[in-house]
Design a protein around this motif. Structure first.
Motif, mmCIF file in Angstrom:
data_model
loop_
_atom_site.group_PDB
_atom_site.id
_atom_site.type_symbol
_atom_site.label_atom_id
_atom_site.label_comp_id
_atom_site.label_asym_id
_atom_site.label_seq_id
_atom_site.Cartn_x
_atom_site.Cartn_y
_atom_site.Cartn_z
ATOM 1 N N ARG A 23 8.384 29.638 86.574
ATOM 2 C CA ARG A 23 8.036 31.030 86.284
ATOM 3 C C ARG A 23 8.554 31.919 87.413
ATOM 4 N N PRO A 26 8.771 27.134 77.700
ATOM 5 C CA PRO A 26 8.094 28.232 77.013
ATOM 6 C C PRO A 26 8.637 28.435 75.603
ATOM 7 N N LEU A 64 6.638 25.260 85.122
ATOM 8 C CA LEU A 64 5.941 25.477 83.861
ATOM 9 C C LEU A 64 5.585 24.114 83.270
ATOM 10 N N PRO A 67 1.101 29.135 80.267
ATOM 11 C CA PRO A 67 2.513 29.343 79.867
ATOM 12 C C PRO A 67 3.123 30.672 80.322
ATOM 13 N N VAL A 89 5.227 33.233 82.002
ATOM 14 C CA VAL A 89 6.394 33.027 82.849
ATOM 15 C C VAL A 89 6.583 34.182 83.842
#
Ligand code: SF4
Ligand code: SF4
Ligand code: SF4
Ligand code: SF4
Lengths: 321, 284
Positions: free
Chosen positions: B163, B145, B141, B253, B255
């Motif tokens: 992720r 997050p 990532l 972003p 995930v």
């Protein structure tokens, strides 16, 4: 070879041997026993008559086994968080506990070890070093309980001559141990865990049943109709791992040759009768002998022995008291 | 041993005994072959791995994950929405290994701290991969997050580096937003058992999705309920029919938690998670 080494080899599959040397006391005991045959037979019958059939140890053991497994179940279901996880790895009020054989499989397959794994393995290691032998098997393993009932059924069927028992070589378990270790290293997967009824049952109890129970069912059928207690006797590497760890334990079942009538009731109920080879006439070399590391400390022999020749004991403690 | 051990002469074994021993030996070989053979059947689900499973957050790459998971289910036990299940015998070596079926129950990070990772004793789920394990391209990532539910907290990010998969609008034609339609009612119907945390109801207790009906002029459920900030957005769709239409677009972003797949009200879901897939740039 030392007696310890002999016992250890016996666990790996070697046939029990006659003792090379028998102490003078034992010779004297044996002589006294048979000096007066009539008296001996009388004593024997007397002991039999007065032996109240008890299931003391079996009941205690079942209670412990069931309680331990239920503690896992309730910790999750009722969210009481005492013993979280399953038999392969868990947390007991925060302490990591990790099954030695599962940890071994993971380490061999993954080839990377993290701290929690080491800590958890060490606590369990200490626990079973203290408790000894294959205590895990008969006091904790959920498959043991089912297999114990199946075994009783099998024995009934054998008695009625409906089935015959097929023995395998006891050394196969050692071969399996090595093969599963090798498979984990080579394939990089914890191959044994796909088949382990111990893990499957523990998870089924806690997280709900699945297809895998079918495999456990097949194993039990195999043991009922073909070979007595086959999985534990000839396959399961968990038993061997714990046996090796518990080999040095102070807690053991000891055999007192003086009280023994050599009729072998104990060998008939035992899951690993080769450890009871000392009870055969002429096989005991000392007055008092601890049974080998393959003994699961189940106490069935203690319960059944009419003369109290087999007892739970802590090594050295009886001399201190 | 001061007396030389007498070498006992081997008694001649009777033919019957020898045969018995031979049969026992062959039986033992058969047993070993049989059990090992059966155990290797575990490979089958790996070889034809048609359906890659979604693993819990922080899971190592699949092969490492399968080998390091000790199959204890401690991750299952800590999950407040009970999103994690354990594999069965038909998963081969994946038996006892955790996975998530997003459509039934997604991981919505109700635990705030990715507790399954915290519970794992073997590092099969981990906050930080050891250096020698490779990170697949696009799995990492770009930034920690931000959890919408914790946006106002001092620590508002999730401790998650990679992720678990990525969302994809698999069936744009059935997406209500693309059709310009709204949504009214229980997202997944009255029989759906999945639960989710709604900040405006209770921050700490997830409630059944069916207890939280919606009334939206234009469906934006996947965007609205996505627990991660800026992971997905609705963009206007240029059409010629004059109806205001939108399309969900998955952003970096994301995930791969699966909440959008769980909440999507059409059947089958218009948006799905590609388990273990990685970020390959914005897909239209
Ligand atoms: S030998 Fe294996 S299956 Fe049998 S009781 Fe011991 S651990 Fe359980
Ligand atoms: S020797 Fe006795 S205690 Fe040990 S396994 Fe056999 S019956 Fe059980
Ligand atoms: S806690 Fe870790 S080792 Fe246990 S089942 Fe979950 S992923 Fe596997
Ligand atoms: S877009 Fe979907 S999968 Fe991605 S973070 Fe949001 S809810 Fe989760």
């Amino acid at each position: 070879m030392s007696r310890f080494a002999d016992l250890f080899m016996g666990m790996l599959g070697a046939a029990p041997k006659k003792p090379e040397k028998v102490t003078d006391q034992v010779q004297k005991i044996m002589f006294l026993k048979y000096e007066d045959k009539d008296r001996y037979i009388k004593e024997k019958l007397h002991a039999r008559e007065h032996h109240a059939i008890s299931h003391k140890w079996r009941n205690r053991r079942w209670a412990v086994l069931i309680a331990t497994n239920l503690l896992f179940v309730f910790s999750f279901w009722l969210d009481i968080q005492i013993l979280e996880g399953a038999l392969t790895a868990s947390r007991f009020v925060g302490f990591h506990l990790i099954d030695l054989n599962s940890a071994l499989q993971v380490m061999l397959a993954h080839k990377h070890i993290i701290v929690n794994l080491v800590i958890g393995t060490f606590t369990v290691f200490l626990l079973w070093v203290l408790l000894g032998g294959r205590t895990f098997c008969s006091w904790v393993c959920p498959y043991h309980l089912l297999a114990e009932w199946t075994e009783a059924l099998h024995l009934k069927l054998v008695e009625k001559k409906i089935v015959t028992d097929h023995e395998f070589h006891r050394g196969t378990r050692t071969v399996f141990w090595l093969l599963f270790a090798l498979l984990a290293i080579v394939t990089g997967y914890t191959v044994f865990e796909t088949l382990s009824p111990t893990g499957i049952l523990s998870r089924a109890l806690i997280y709900g049943p699945g297809l895998a129970l079918g495999w456990v069912g097949l194993l039990l059928l195999f043991e009922t109709f073909y070979s007595r207690r086959a999985w534990c006797r000839y396959v399961c590497p968990i038993g061997l791992t714990y046996g090796a760890v518990g080999a040095i334990s102070p807690l053991q079942i000891t055999y007192h040759v003086e009280h023994c009538f050599h009729e072998g009731d104990c060998r008939k109920v035992c899951l690993v009768p080769h450890v009871l080879d000392v009870t055969v006439k002429g096989r005991a070399s000392e007055e008092q002998m601890g049974l080998g590391p393959d003994c699961t400390r189940c106490g069935l022999c203690v319960d059944i022995c009419p003369s109290g020749a087999l007892r739970y004991e802590v090594k050295g403690l009886s001399k201190l008291l | 041993m001061n007396t030389p051990a007498e070498i006992p002469r081997k008694p001649a074994i009777s033919i019957e005994k020898a045969q018995k021993a031979r049969r026992k030996f062959l039986r033992s070989v058969g047993l070993a072959g049989g059990v090992i053979g059966l155990s290797l059947l575990g490979y089958i689900p790996l070889v034809n791995a048609r359906n890659t499973k979604l693993r819990p957050p922080g899971a190592l790459n699949e092969a490492d994950f399968l080998s390091s998971c000790i199959k204890c289910g401690q991750c299952v036990q800590v999950c407040p929405v009970q999103a994690i299940k354990l594999g069965d015998l038909d998963d081969g070596f994946g038996i006892g290994v955790p996975y998530i079926e997003s459509r039934d129950q997604a991981c919505d990070f109700s635990c705030d701290a990715v507790q399954c990772i915290l519970a794992c004793p073997t590092g099969a789920l981990t906050y930080k991969k050891p250096a020698f394990m490779n990170v697949r391209e696009g799995a990492l990532l770009a930034a920690a997050p931000i959890l919408k539910a914790k946006e106002k907290d001092a620590e508002n990010t999730l401790n998650l580096k990679e992720r678990t998969g990525i969302a994809r609008l698999a069936r744009p034609e059935s997406c209500l937003a693309v059709q310009g339609k709204g949504f009214k009612g229980q997202a997944r119907g009255a029989a759906f058992k999945g639960t989710m945390r709604y900040m405006d109801v209770d921050r700490w207790k997830p409630i059944p999705v069916r207890d939280h009906p919606y009334d939206l002029p234009l469906c934006d459920l996947c965007v609205r309920e996505c627990p991660v900030k800026n992971a997905i957005e609705l963009r206007p769709l240029t059409g010629s029919d004059g109806v205001a239409r939108m399309t969900p677009v998955v952003l970096e972003p994301c995930v791969g938690c699966g909440v959008c797949e769980m909440i999507c009200p059409v059947e089958p879901a218009a948006i799905v998670i590609d388990a273990q897939a990685t970020w390959k740039g914005e897909q239209a």
